[in-house]
Design a protein around this motif. Structure first.
Motif, mmCIF file in Angstrom:
data_model
loop_
_atom_site.group_PDB
_atom_site.id
_atom_site.type_symbol
_atom_site.label_atom_id
_atom_site.label_comp_id
_atom_site.label_asym_id
_atom_site.label_seq_id
_atom_site.Cartn_x
_atom_site.Cartn_y
_atom_site.Cartn_z
ATOM 1 N N GLY A 85 5.342 0.386 2.535
ATOM 2 C CA GLY A 85 6.347 0.323 2.395
ATOM 3 C C GLY A 85 6.272 -1.290 2.247
ATOM 4 N N ARG A 132 11.430 -1.004 4.653
ATOM 5 C CA ARG A 132 11.907 0.019 3.278
ATOM 6 C C ARG A 132 10.344 0.925 3.230
ATOM 7 N N CYS A 133 10.613 1.726 3.941
ATOM 8 C CA CYS A 133 9.294 2.458 4.310
ATOM 9 C C CYS A 133 9.664 3.667 3.045
ATOM 10 N N GLU A 134 7.734 4.197 3.260
ATOM 11 C CA GLU A 134 7.861 5.622 2.161
ATOM 12 C C GLU A 134 6.758 6.129 3.806
ATOM 13 N N HIS A 151 4.053 8.290 4.821
ATOM 14 C CA HIS A 151 2.131 8.051 4.745
ATOM 15 C C HIS A 151 1.174 8.837 5.330
#
Lengths: 704, 333
Positions: A49, A123-125, A127
């Motif tokens: 992120g 801000r995470c995405e 994985h």
């Protein structure tokens, strides 16, 4: 000026032994500096992120805290694709544990507390951190290792394999393995105007000098890298890692010397590791065990930034005669820490697979595993068609079998017992290339009759300093104690990395050349040394260009005896024997330590070591020496090491091959083969833990 | 830096008083676990009350023929005592199977019983853990849990208790002597540790400020034989994958007295009372041992990667009991 005994081949004790055991040898953060500041890095707590905010207010509230660095304010570095040194330059997060900030304070405690007080928002995405044999991201890399092709194909593997009388088709797996040197990666950095000095724990002072010069936009001669003593590296210090870059950035920012020693629990995410492998091996042979078709197909992982491919199929190009063969590497990019070199990258996991498959083939053909290997001995290197400069695998196997009592064993599977223990023995071959890399050295004769040899070699605990003194003294024809060896600084004539088992050859060669020339000049002037002394510089570029084409490799044979507790599935090694053919052994004392160290690490790989990827959090779970199990003394039996006297005129003036890595190659296969002999259970995934063995053992032995 | 106070009282009452008034205080024994946890940020006491030098350093025979072990006795000292080696050998065996020589030289008996789980999530402040931060969740259930509990766990926590010593003490019916502001009390060791339930942050039944002063062992059971066996990945300096302590007395081929305790299966040393009851008065045979242990382990609820602990614990227990029942056939004692 004559010496009675040859110095090369003598078991000279480490020259720095006394400093080390009395604690006066200085490591990277041991150098006294004034107004020292301490740095503590902050790892990312998400996998993938972007950083959206960094709040250092609480951290900076402590007057002891000098600075908090992050991508928002850290000195800009010149761009590079090296994931290990590209730190605090971007808000992008590529893996959990990546450094996102650095706290710098006047005490270590304040730096650490400040690091814990920094609030980072992300801000995470989603994985992807799990390697699978059919991962959709798998691709063929342009090359593997140093300029080796990803794939090689000879003859017609598919047809030959399909028609073979005996076929083996098996998949082996090795887990992620971490180097964990005793001394964690550490650095002290000092700026004097635009001149940077670092005391850094690395395996390559010249290489780290070049890297820092590039990153900070400096001329190389403005960067001084000192690595006088290094507490182990095993490849993980082969090039610059984050601490030296962070320390230099921090020192520039706070205008003080900065010390940074990584805490053990940050190593697993930031210094590299051996990537996990999935290796399919297919062997097609005739009933007499002659291999006609051989395929070694590897799947592994790398990070999203940079590319490192664990080139495990490469040794299969060297080992056995196989007219129809295929070796391939496929790699996928995951949101994981960047993998890198770990002792015998490629050969170590690759030979676990190949040498286990050879054991399976021997059983399928009803042949003794030593005999099977003798039958498949090539006359030239199978992949290149080149003659070997020397190859004495057959002698190693025969001598090892004799010393081990191999032929006296009961070859039947799962029949030997002692008390409640099942006993078994196994064999495997070892190999490692004999590399040489360009290096420079100087030899200096002083007016007072003393000598000094200068080369920016790195002694990472191997005894390099000592063997270079032996080479120099022998070439000069003077006693050992009249030669002073200076290594461990980039201010010395540039030399190559302490890696690829190439140090002694790469550094010793120019040392030998410079000393030989110096001796000639001294004779010429009748040993009338002028006041300023005589200095001779040498490099080996020309010699390397002029070398004839040969396949240059060391070989060895390892034998293991294990006991398995059928109640618990616990495997312990009772005996390990290694016999190696590695050119001329220049110092039997330090060489023995290297072989034993490698074999011990191989034992760890076989039975103990492995890092578990946490799917949810995207990090390796075992991050201390209580949970990442390296062998303890109780795990290591007496290890017996021998070598063949190998004369090879095609190597270097000393006639040596590298010995730092071959010891770890083959050990795991020998032990796994011994476990099979003891139990009848073939575990194709390492490590061989009690839980893995237990269930299979129950089926095999009909136990409840 | 995080500052904390350090006090080293010379008597138990002062120690208890110091802690009772300070909710953020902790007792410090050998420090082999607590100091690590402080470095990791898992524990952050504002006051350390060092009890390692309180006058609890004696190992003495009790009037009833048992043994009283002061809570400040070092693990290595206790393991080496002749009286312990001769009369309670499983205490020595359990102690010597744990940690390393250096750690055993520092660790105390009281501290050993109160050490925290080595669950990797508990030790990582960057991740949730109900034991460390109540209500944050338990990632171990779906995550890395090969070493964790198969018995007595809850949806909130699957931690195991790491002590070897506690397993031996559980099999020996040891008592734990405590003191607090409310005065002294004693507990069976098996009641000291709690199962997690919905309060996994509470490892034990101790009240804040309550101090272990001693562990007391009853007199050895006459003619009984005992053994401690531990299965682990590494030959030393490794926690158990499973361990068993057993005491067995056989008369006329029948089980007359039996105690079985398992380690590394639960948040406390697991006394196998179901198995013990099933065995009492039964023939001391491998078959009977197996059936009894199976009944005990029927309660096991393994996770994805720790199911091996069921057969491992079973085989350890059956093997140890069978060896104990057959003195002349390779039995340990």
């Amino acid at each position: 000026m004559t010496t009675t005994k040859p110095l090369l081949g003598a078991p000279t004790a480490r020259l720095e032994a006394r400093e080390k055991v009395t604690g006066t040898a200085r490591y990277a953060t041991d150098y006294p500096t004034d107004r020292t500041a301490y740095a503590w890095p902050v790892p990312a707590t998400v996998v993938r992120g972007e950083i959206t905010a960094i709040d250092a207010t609480a951290a900076l509230a402590d007057p002891a805290v000098l600075a908090v660095l992050s991508h928002q304010n850290a000195p800009r570095l010149r761009e590079t694709d090296d994931p290990f040194v590209t730190v605090l330059q971007s808000p992008r997060i590529n893996h959990r544990g990546q450094y996102v900030a650095l706290a710098v304070a006047t005490s270590l405690e304040a730096a650490r507390a400040a690091a814990e007080a920094i609030r980072v928002t992300y801000r995470c995405e989603p994985h992807d951190v799990v390697l699978t044999p059919d991962h959709p991201g798998l691709y063929k890399p342009d090359e593997v290792g140093v300029g080796m092709p990803a794939d090689r194909e000879h003859g017609d593997f598919d047809t030959t394999y399909a028609n073979a009388r005996v076929r083996i088709d098996v998949v082996y797996e090795t887990p992620a393995l971490h180097n964990h040197p005793m001394e964690p990666h550490s650095a002290t950095a000092l700026w004097d105007g635009d001149e940077l000095t670092v005391y850094d724990s690395n395996q390559d002072s010249s290489g780290v000098q070049q890297a820092l010069a590039r990153l900070f936009g400096l001329a190389a001669d403005k960067v001084h890298v000192v690595n006088e003593h290094v507490g182990g590296g095993f490849g993980s210090k082969g090039s610059a890692r984050a601490p030296v870059v962070l320390a230099a950035m921090a020192a520039r920012t706070v205008r003080r010397p900065v010390k940074l020693a990584l805490p053990r629990n940050q190593l697993a995410a930031t210094i590299g590791y051996r990537a996990p492998t999935i290796q399919r091996i297919r062997v097609g042979a005739d009933a007499e065990g002659h291999i006609h078709a051989l395929a070694h197909e590897l799947v592994t992982q790398t990070a999203t930034v940079g590319e490192f491919v664990e080139f495990a199929a490469v040794p299969t190009r060297t080992m056995y005669h196989a007219p129809h063969s295929r070796t391939t590497h496929r790699v996928t990019r995951l949101d994981v820490p960047a993998p890198s070199w770990m002792r015998a990258p490629g050969e170590c996991p690759g030979m676990f697979a190949l040498e286990s498959a050879m054991d399976e083939l021997a059983l399928a053909c009803g042949l003794d595993p030593v005999e099977l290997r003798l039958r498949n001995e090539p006359t030239v290197e199978p992949d290149t068609g080149l003659p070997y400069s020397s190859r004495h695998l057959v002698e190693c196997l025969r001598e090892g079998a004799r010393r081990f009592g191999w032929h006296d064993r009961d070859a039947r599977i799962a029949t030997s017992r002692e008390g409640r223990f099942l006993i078994g023995s196994g064999v495997a071959a070892s190999t490692y290339p004999a590399f040489v890399m360009p290096s420079h050295a100087e030899a200096h004769a002083a007016a007072d009759g003393g000598y000094e040899v200068r080369v920016s070699a790195s002694d990472i605990g191997t005894g390099a300093r000592t063997v270079l003194a032996q080479i120099a003294a022998e070439a000069l024809g003077v006693p050992l104690d009249s030669v002073r060896v200076r290594v461990g600084s980039s201010d010395l004539p540039p030399a190559s990395v302490a890696g690829g088992s190439s140090g002694t050859a790469s550094w010793g060669w120019p040392v030998h050349k410079a000393c030989t020339e110096l001796r000639r000049r001294l004779a010429e002037c009748g040993h009338a040394v002028p006041e300023q002394g005589i200095t001779v510089a040498a490099d080996i570029a020309e010699e390397l260009d002029d070398r004839e084409d040969f396949a240059r490799h060391a070989f060895g044979a390892q034998f293991a005896e294990v006991q398995v507790d059928p109640v618990t599935g616990e495997t312990r090694v009772r005996r390990l024997l290694g016999v190696f053919a590695a050119g001329r052994i220049l110092n039997p004392r330090t060489a023995r330590s290297q072989f034993i160290g490698g074999m011990t690490m191989g034992l760890g790989m076989a039975l103990l070591e492995g890092s578990t990827m946490d799917r949810e959090f995207g990090d390796y779970a075992e991050r201390d020496l209580a949970s990442y199990h390296v062998p303890a003394c109780a795990d290591v039996p007496e290890i017996d090491v021998h070598w063949i006297d190998e004369e090879d005129p095609h190597l270097n003036p000393m006639g040596s091959k590298g010995i730092g890595e071959i010891g770890i190659v083959g050990t795991a296969a020998a032990i796994a083969n011994a476990v099979h002999h003891a139990t009848g259970v073939r575990l194709r995934a390492l490590p061989i833990h009690p839980d893995a063995l237990l269930t299979r053992l129950a089926d095999q032995l009909g136990l409840a | 830096m995080k500052e904390f106070r350090y006090e080293r009282p010379t008597d138990a009452d002062s120690a208890v008083a110091l802690l009772t008034d300070a909710p953020g205080a902790a007792y410090l024994g050998g420090g082999t676990n607590l100091v690590d946890l402080m470095k990791l940020g898992v524990a952050a006491p504002d006051l350390l009350v060092d009890v390692s030098r309180l006058p609890f350093e004696e190992v003495e025979e009790t009037d009833g023929g048992g043994l009283r072990v002061g809570a400040a006795v070092r693990n290595s000292t206790l393991a080496a005592r002749r009286m312990v080696r001769e009369r309670y050998p499983i205490v020595s065996e359990a102690l010597l199977s744990g940690a390393s020589a250096q750690l055993r030289n520092a660790a105390t008996v009281g501290g050993n019983l109160l050490q925290r789980t080595r669950c990797l999530y508990f030790q990582d402040v960057g991740k949730p853990c109900n034991k460390r931060r109540p209500g944050s969740g338990c990632p171990a259930r779906e995550g890395v849990h090969r070493d964790l509990a198969i018995l007595g766990a809850s949806e909130h926590c699957v931690a195991t208790h790491p002590s070897d010593l506690a397993v031996a003490l559980a099999a020996l019916d040891a008592m734990v002597h405590l003191v607090s502001a409310a005065g002294p009390r004693s507990l069976p060791l098996t009641e000291l540790h709690r199962l997690p339930g919905d309060e996994p942050h509470r490892d034990t039944v101790l009240r804040h400020g309550e101090l272990i002063t001693a562990v007391e062992l009853p007199p050895p059971v006459p003619e009984a034989r005992s053994a401690y066996r531990k299965a682990r990945d590494r030959a030393s300096y490794a926690f158990a994958l499973a361990s068993v302590a057993a005491v067995l007395q056989v008369r006329g081929g029948m089980v007359h007295h039996v105690r079985i305790a398992f380690g590394a299966l639960a948040a406390r040393p697991w006394r196998a009372r179901t198995a013990e009851e099933a065995l009492l008065g039964q023939p001391a045979t491998e078959e009977a041992f197996g059936e009894a242990v199976d009944r005990e382990l029927a309660a096991a609820r393994p996770l994805r990667d720790n199911g091996y602990k069921v057969p491992l614990a079973r085989r350890l227990a059956v093997s140890v009991l069978t060896d104990l029942a057959a003195p002349d056939a390779g039995g340990q004692r």
